[in-house]
Design a protein around this motif. Structure first.
Motif, PDB file in Angstrom:
ATOM      1  N   TYR A 138      98.292  -1.271 -17.771  1.00  0.00           N
ATOM      2  CA  TYR A 138      98.696  -0.356 -16.540  1.00  0.00           C
ATOM      3  C   TYR A 138      97.606   0.482 -15.908  1.00  0.00           C
ATOM      4  CZ  TYR A 138     103.370  -1.135 -18.542  1.00  0.00           C
ATOM      5  OH  TYR A 138     104.613  -1.921 -19.124  1.00  0.00           O
ATOM      6  N   VAL A 139      97.823   0.962 -14.860  1.00  0.00           N
ATOM      7  CA  VAL A 139      96.985   1.998 -14.191  1.00  0.00           C
ATOM      8  C   VAL A 139      97.630   3.343 -13.858  1.00  0.00           C
ATOM      9  CG1 VAL A 139      97.313   1.321 -11.800  1.00  0.00           C
ATOM     10  CG2 VAL A 139      95.024   2.411 -12.410  1.00  0.00           C
ATOM     11  N   GLY A 140      97.152   4.477 -14.482  1.00  0.00           N
ATOM     12  CA  GLY A 140      98.018   5.514 -14.134  1.00  0.00           C
ATOM     13  C   GLY A 140      97.301   6.718 -13.295  1.00  0.00           C
ATOM     14  N   LYS A 141      98.179   7.393 -12.788  1.00  0.00           N
ATOM     15  CA  LYS A 141      97.857   8.331 -11.606  1.00  0.00           C
ATOM     16  C   LYS A 141      98.508   9.442 -11.649  1.00  0.00           C
ATOM     17  CE  LYS A 141      96.606   8.860  -6.729  1.00  0.00           C
ATOM     18  NZ  LYS A 141      96.283   8.000  -5.485  1.00  0.00           N
ATOM     19  N   THR A 169      91.981   7.558 -11.719  1.00  0.00           N
ATOM     20  CA  THR A 169      92.958   6.679 -12.319  1.00  0.00           C
ATOM     21  C   THR A 169      92.473   6.582 -13.633  1.00  0.00           C
ATOM     22  OG1 THR A 169      91.816   4.698 -11.620  1.00  0.00           O
ATOM     23  CG2 THR A 169      93.727   5.559 -10.360  1.00  0.00           C
ATOM     24  N   VAL A 170      93.317   6.253 -14.523  1.00  0.00           N
ATOM     25  CA  VAL A 170      93.047   5.897 -15.957  1.00  0.00           C
ATOM     26  C   VAL A 170      93.956   4.638 -16.165  1.00  0.00           C
ATOM     27  CG1 VAL A 170      95.101   7.107 -16.771  1.00  0.00           C
ATOM     28  CG2 VAL A 170      93.169   6.941 -18.342  1.00  0.00           C
ATOM     29  N   THR A 171      93.453   3.756 -17.173  1.00  0.00           N
ATOM     30  CA  THR A 171      93.859   2.389 -17.510  1.00  0.00           C
ATOM     31  C   THR A 171      94.237   2.600 -19.020  1.00  0.00           C
ATOM     32  OG1 THR A 171      92.085   1.275 -16.082  1.00  0.00           O
ATOM     33  CG2 THR A 171      93.180   0.008 -17.959  1.00  0.00           C
ATOM     34  N   MET A 172      95.800   2.059 -19.158  1.00  0.00           N
ATOM     35  CA  MET A 172      96.201   1.959 -20.258  1.00  0.00           C
ATOM     36  C   MET A 172      96.963   0.604 -20.640  1.00  0.00           C
ATOM     37  SD  MET A 172      99.773   3.977 -21.621  1.00  0.00           S
ATOM     38  CE  MET A 172     100.719   3.332 -20.316  1.00  0.00           C
ATOM     39  N   VAL A 173      96.608  -0.145 -21.891  1.00  0.00           N
ATOM     40  CA  VAL A 173      96.983  -1.152 -22.352  1.00  0.00           C
ATOM     41  C   VAL A 173      97.913  -1.162 -23.343  1.00  0.00           C
ATOM     42  CG1 VAL A 173      96.490  -3.640 -23.333  1.00  0.00           C
ATOM     43  CG2 VAL A 173      94.887  -2.300 -21.568  1.00  0.00           C
ATOM     44  N   ILE A 174      99.150  -1.708 -23.234  1.00  0.00           N
ATOM     45  CA  ILE A 174     100.153  -1.583 -24.373  1.00  0.00           C
ATOM     46  C   ILE A 174     100.323  -2.907 -24.998  1.00  0.00           C
ATOM     47  CG2 ILE A 174     102.433  -1.009 -25.043  1.00  0.00           C
ATOM     48  CD1 ILE A 174     102.721   0.750 -22.743  1.00  0.00           C
ATOM     49  N   SER A 186     108.305  -2.081 -14.443  1.00  0.00           N
ATOM     50  CA  SER A 186     106.794  -2.241 -14.331  1.00  0.00           C
ATOM     51  C   SER A 186     106.211  -0.886 -14.242  1.00  0.00           C
ATOM     52  CB  SER A 186     106.289  -2.907 -13.134  1.00  0.00           C
ATOM     53  OG  SER A 186     106.784  -2.562 -12.009  1.00  0.00           O
ATOM     54  N   THR A 187     106.993   0.393 -14.466  1.00  0.00           N
ATOM     55  CA  THR A 187     106.515   1.806 -14.165  1.00  0.00           C
ATOM     56  C   THR A 187     107.073   2.655 -15.578  1.00  0.00           C
ATOM     57  OG1 THR A 187     106.704   1.516 -11.807  1.00  0.00           O
ATOM     58  CG2 THR A 187     106.304   3.663 -12.730  1.00  0.00           C
ATOM     59  N   LEU A 188     105.903   3.203 -16.097  1.00  0.00           N
ATOM     60  CA  LEU A 188     106.276   4.203 -17.047  1.00  0.00           C
ATOM     61  C   LEU A 188     105.759   5.741 -16.565  1.00  0.00           C
ATOM     62  CD1 LEU A 188     104.848   2.072 -19.897  1.00  0.00           C
ATOM     63  CD2 LEU A 188     107.370   2.640 -19.306  1.00  0.00           C
ATOM     64  N   VAL A 215     102.193  15.132 -14.839  1.00  0.00           N
ATOM     65  CA  VAL A 215     102.655  13.874 -15.205  1.00  0.00           C
ATOM     66  C   VAL A 215     102.024  12.899 -14.550  1.00  0.00           C
ATOM     67  CG1 VAL A 215     104.834  12.728 -14.002  1.00  0.00           C
ATOM     68  CG2 VAL A 215     105.095  15.062 -14.629  1.00  0.00           C
ATOM     69  N   VAL A 216     101.970  11.997 -15.481  1.00  0.00           N
ATOM     70  CA  VAL A 216     101.156  10.768 -15.100  1.00  0.00           C
ATOM     71  C   VAL A 216     102.050   9.643 -14.926  1.00  0.00           C
ATOM     72  CG1 VAL A 216      99.080   9.143 -15.798  1.00  0.00           C
ATOM     73  CG2 VAL A 216      99.044  11.620 -16.229  1.00  0.00           C
ATOM     74  N   LYS A 217     101.951   8.969 -13.819  1.00  0.00           N
ATOM     75  CA  LYS A 217     102.745   7.611 -13.554  1.00  0.00           C
ATOM     76  C   LYS A 217     101.695   6.466 -13.771  1.00  0.00           C
ATOM     77  CE  LYS A 217     105.819   5.986  -9.879  1.00  0.00           C
ATOM     78  NZ  LYS A 217     106.257   6.112  -8.626  1.00  0.00           N
ATOM     79  N   PHE A 218     102.356   5.546 -14.637  1.00  0.00           N
ATOM     80  CA  PHE A 218     101.653   4.360 -14.898  1.00  0.00           C
ATOM     81  C   PHE A 218     102.351   3.047 -14.341  1.00  0.00           C
ATOM     82  CE2 PHE A 218     100.250   7.269 -18.344  1.00  0.00           C
ATOM     83  CZ  PHE A 218      98.965   6.908 -18.663  1.00  0.00           C
ATOM     84  N   THR A 219     101.608   2.439 -13.709  1.00  0.00           N
ATOM     85  CA  THR A 219     102.184   1.087 -12.991  1.00  0.00           C
ATOM     86  C   THR A 219     101.591  -0.032 -13.472  1.00  0.00           C
ATOM     87  OG1 THR A 219     102.621   2.318 -11.064  1.00  0.00           O
ATOM     88  CG2 THR A 219     102.741   0.077 -10.824  1.00  0.00           C
ATOM     89  N   LYS A 220     102.284  -1.127 -13.861  1.00  0.00           N
ATOM     90  CA  LYS A 220     101.619  -2.283 -14.434  1.00  0.00           C
ATOM     91  C   LYS A 220     100.893  -3.169 -13.631  1.00  0.00           C
ATOM     92  CE  LYS A 220     103.507  -5.814 -17.785  1.00  0.00           C
ATOM     93  NZ  LYS A 220     104.480  -6.155 -18.428  1.00  0.00           N
ATOM     94  N   ILE A 221      99.772  -3.643 -13.869  1.00  0.00           N
ATOM     95  CA  ILE A 221      98.880  -4.512 -13.030  1.00  0.00           C
ATOM     96  C   ILE A 221      98.773  -5.828 -13.403  1.00  0.00           C
ATOM     97  CG2 ILE A 221      97.729  -2.508 -12.013  1.00  0.00           C
ATOM     98  CD1 ILE A 221      95.300  -3.029 -14.056  1.00  0.00           C
TER      99      ILE A 221
END
Length: 105
Positions: free
Chosen positions: A28-31, A43-48, A89-91, A99-105
């Motif tokens: 995911y990429v967060g903004k 932006t920040v990258t998150m992997v689950i 696809s969004t957390l 508030v940070v919105k993470f979108t799956k890439i």
């Protein structure tokens, strides 16, 4: 920005828990959506994964990750944190002052 990344890594370390079957594994990429710190285009990258989460390069392992009442609940020991599920696809992570919105890439 360094403080934001450190904060996000700390929150995510407590928030995201990897457990197979939750359906939100991936990158995911967060903004920032809202912030009392001012506007930022960073932006920040998150992997689950099945039992872990990586945020801004820091990996944390968890006991469980599960979907409960439209939230992705992450648990390690007694501590529970959650990410709101916006859609498939969004957390969204509400840290109080941002508030940070993470979108799956």
């Amino acid at each position: 920005m360094k403080k934001i990344k450190l904060f996000l890594a700390s929150v995510a370390a407590l928030v995201l828990v990897g457990c197979g079957g939750h359906g939100y594994e991936g990158e995911y990429v967060g903004k920032m959506e809202k912030s009392m710190l001012g506007k930022s285009d960073k932006t920040v990258t998150m992997v689950i994964g099945s039992n872990y989460m990586e945020l801004a390069g820091e990996r944390s392992e968890y006991d469980t990750i599960q979907v409960v009442d439209n939230n992705l609940v992450l648990q390690k020991g007694e501590k529970k944190e959650s990410l709101a599920i916006v859609d498939d696809s969004t957390l969204s992570m509400d840290a109080g002052y941002m508030v940070v919105k993470f979108t799956k890439i």
